[in-house]
Design an enzyme around this catalytic site. Structure first.
Site, PDB file in Angstrom:
ATOM      1  N   CYS A   1       0.844  -1.197   0.000  1.00 58.89           N
ATOM      2  CA  CYS A   1       0.000   0.000   0.000  1.00 58.89           C
ATOM      3  C   CYS A   1       0.872   1.237   0.000  1.00 58.89           C
ATOM      4  O   CYS A   1       1.452   1.589   1.017  1.00 58.89           O
ATOM      5  CB  CYS A   1      -0.934   0.013   1.203  1.00 58.89           C
ATOM      6  SG  CYS A   1      -2.022   1.438   1.231  1.00 58.89           S
TER       7      CYS A   1
ATOM      8  N   PHE B   1     -15.480  -5.008 -13.027  1.00 62.06           N
ATOM      9  CA  PHE B   1     -16.323  -6.203 -13.108  1.00 62.06           C
ATOM     10  C   PHE B   1     -16.243  -6.841 -14.497  1.00 62.06           C
ATOM     11  O   PHE B   1     -17.259  -7.271 -15.056  1.00 62.06           O
ATOM     12  CB  PHE B   1     -17.775  -5.888 -12.752  1.00 62.06           C
ATOM     13  CG  PHE B   1     -18.024  -5.705 -11.287  1.00 62.06           C
ATOM     14  CD1 PHE B   1     -17.755  -6.727 -10.386  1.00 62.06           C
ATOM     15  CD2 PHE B   1     -18.529  -4.511 -10.807  1.00 62.06           C
ATOM     16  CE1 PHE B   1     -17.987  -6.563  -9.032  1.00 62.06           C
ATOM     17  CE2 PHE B   1     -18.764  -4.326  -9.448  1.00 62.06           C
ATOM     18  CZ  PHE B   1     -18.494  -5.362  -8.557  1.00 62.06           C
ATOM     19  N   ALA B   2     -15.029  -6.886 -15.056  1.00 65.89           N
ATOM     20  CA  ALA B   2     -14.853  -7.460 -16.389  1.00 65.89           C
ATOM     21  C   ALA B   2     -15.092  -8.967 -16.336  1.00 65.89           C
ATOM     22  O   ALA B   2     -14.450  -9.688 -15.571  1.00 65.89           O
ATOM     23  CB  ALA B   2     -13.449  -7.163 -16.904  1.00 65.89           C
ATOM     24  N   ARG B   3     -16.019  -9.419 -17.140  1.00 64.43           N
ATOM     25  CA  ARG B   3     -16.373 -10.830 -17.257  1.00 64.43           C
ATOM     26  C   ARG B   3     -16.551 -11.158 -18.739  1.00 64.43           C
ATOM     27  O   ARG B   3     -16.573 -10.274 -19.581  1.00 64.43           O
ATOM     28  CB  ARG B   3     -17.674 -11.140 -16.510  1.00 64.43           C
ATOM     29  CG  ARG B   3     -17.649 -10.850 -15.020  1.00 64.43           C
ATOM     30  CD  ARG B   3     -16.785 -11.849 -14.259  1.00 64.43           C
ATOM     31  NE  ARG B   3     -16.924 -11.662 -12.818  1.00 64.43           N
ATOM     32  CZ  ARG B   3     -16.231 -10.801 -12.093  1.00 64.43           C
ATOM     33  NH1 ARG B   3     -15.341 -10.015 -12.703  1.00 64.43           N
ATOM     34  NH2 ARG B   3     -16.409 -10.705 -10.790  1.00 64.43           N
ATOM     35  N   GLU B   4     -16.725 -12.442 -19.036  1.00 63.32           N
ATOM     36  CA  GLU B   4     -16.954 -12.834 -20.422  1.00 63.32           C
ATOM     37  C   GLU B   4     -18.191 -12.119 -20.976  1.00 63.32           C
ATOM     38  O   GLU B   4     -19.296 -12.272 -20.467  1.00 63.32           O
ATOM     39  CB  GLU B   4     -17.139 -14.342 -20.529  1.00 63.32           C
ATOM     40  CG  GLU B   4     -17.327 -14.812 -21.963  1.00 63.32           C
ATOM     41  CD  GLU B   4     -17.501 -16.317 -22.071  1.00 63.32           C
ATOM     42  OE1 GLU B   4     -17.752 -16.792 -23.196  1.00 63.32           O
ATOM     43  OE2 GLU B   4     -17.402 -17.012 -21.032  1.00 63.32           O
ATOM     44  N   GLY B   5     -17.969 -11.293 -21.976  1.00 61.59           N
ATOM     45  CA  GLY B   5     -19.072 -10.638 -22.656  1.00 61.59           C
ATOM     46  C   GLY B   5     -19.682  -9.454 -21.952  1.00 61.59           C
ATOM     47  O   GLY B   5     -20.686  -8.907 -22.433  1.00 61.59           O
ATOM     48  N   LYS B   6     -19.100  -8.998 -20.830  1.00 60.48           N
ATOM     49  CA  LYS B   6     -19.708  -7.864 -20.132  1.00 60.48           C
ATOM     50  C   LYS B   6     -18.693  -7.170 -19.231  1.00 60.48           C
ATOM     51  O   LYS B   6     -17.621  -7.701 -18.939  1.00 60.48           O
ATOM     52  CB  LYS B   6     -20.913  -8.312 -19.313  1.00 60.48           C
ATOM     53  CG  LYS B   6     -20.591  -9.302 -18.206  1.00 60.48           C
ATOM     54  CD  LYS B   6     -21.872  -9.707 -17.469  1.00 60.48           C
ATOM     55  CE  LYS B   6     -21.569 -10.685 -16.345  1.00 60.48           C
ATOM     56  NZ  LYS B   6     -22.800 -11.071 -15.616  1.00 60.48           N
TER      57      LYS B   6
END
Length: 270
Positions: A116, A253-258
């Site tokens: 930190c 919140f990067a996820r498959e397709g969104k």
């Protein structure tokens, strides 16, 4: 230095018998991530102690020095030596005399939490740094992001072994992964990656991180002139404010397709 160790531990597991679930105490071999204090020493003076994974420390020293404003470019450092000492590791950094004099004017002690960089800042106004607004020099095809997420996952070798580390990777505009760094501290993983980025001539592309997007993650990205940061987890409100102020493309919140686009949508297309 090895970044993981094997250790025999106790664990419990519920097993089903004919009457009830019973917790059984057993032994097994586990793999633990190594966490070590690393002292950054500039021209013989200790400046910061960070808790890190003990690998890629030259890149960490370079990235930290840039993101903390100690140097402007890799050439401001004349040499880096990594030395094992009794209680940890010293990274001995030789600064140009001009940069060392400037550092002495703004010294602080960062000894504290894992990775930190803001912990230990003496004045509140030191936290809120201002940088030039990022130019918009590219557009990225969001259809490429799914394969980038897969590459990030499959290349987290230390994380796969231990389940205890963060990863930061750099991708070019065609979705090719150029570098990946792992560390027990997410800020340290990012500093290591940004050190690589600086010494590699600042290629165009974006950062994909396995962590959340904190204010400091955004600040470090902006400080190094990278125009886009994508994270697996959420962004904080201060991170979004910083990203908007400096024209950074920030996705969480990067996820498959969104994913959530918090700022900088003008760099994205499909």
């Amino acid at each position: 230095m090895q970044c993981w160790i094997r250790q025999t531990i106790n664990f419990f597991r519920k097993t089903k018998n004919t009457e009830k679930l019973t917790a059984l105490l057993q032994q097994k071999e586990d793999i633990l991530a190594v966490e070590m204090p690393v002292s950054l020493v500039y021209n013989g003076i200790s400046h910061a102690v960070m808790m890190c994974s003990p690998n890629n420390l030259e890149d960490f020293a370079l990235g930290f020095s840039i993101t903390e404003g100690i140097i402007d470019k890799p050439e401001d450092i004349y040499g880096i030596d990594v030395v094992e000492v009794c209680n940890g590791i010293e990274v001995q950094i030789e600064l140009s005399s001009r940069k060392f004099m400037a550092l002495k004017e703004h010294r602080r002690n960062l000894t504290g939490r894992t990775g930190c960089g803001i912990c230990g800042t003496e004045q509140l106004n030191q936290v809120y740094k201002t940088f030039p607004k990022l130019d918009c020099t590219f557009q990225f095809d969001l259809n490429l992001l799914d394969s980038c997420l897969i590459d990030l996952q499959k290349n987290q070798l230390l994380g796969c072994k231990t389940g205890a580390t963060h990863a930061c990777a750099f991708f070019d505009l065609y979705g090719n992964m150029l570098a990946i760094y792992e560390d027990v501290g997410r800020h340290v993983a990012l500093d290591k990656l940004l050190g690589w980025h600086a010494k590699s001539g600042k290629p165009r592309g974006f950062i994909l991180a396995s962590s959340r997007a904190s204010y400091e993650m955004v600040q470090k990205t902006v400080a190094c002139g990278v125009e886009m940061l994508v994270t697996i987890s959420a962004a904080t409100d201060l991170a979004v404010t910083m990203a908007e102020k400096h024209n950074l493309t920030l996705i969480g919140f990067a996820r498959e397709g969104k994913g959530n686009i918090y700022s900088g949508h003008q760099r994205l297309h499909n």
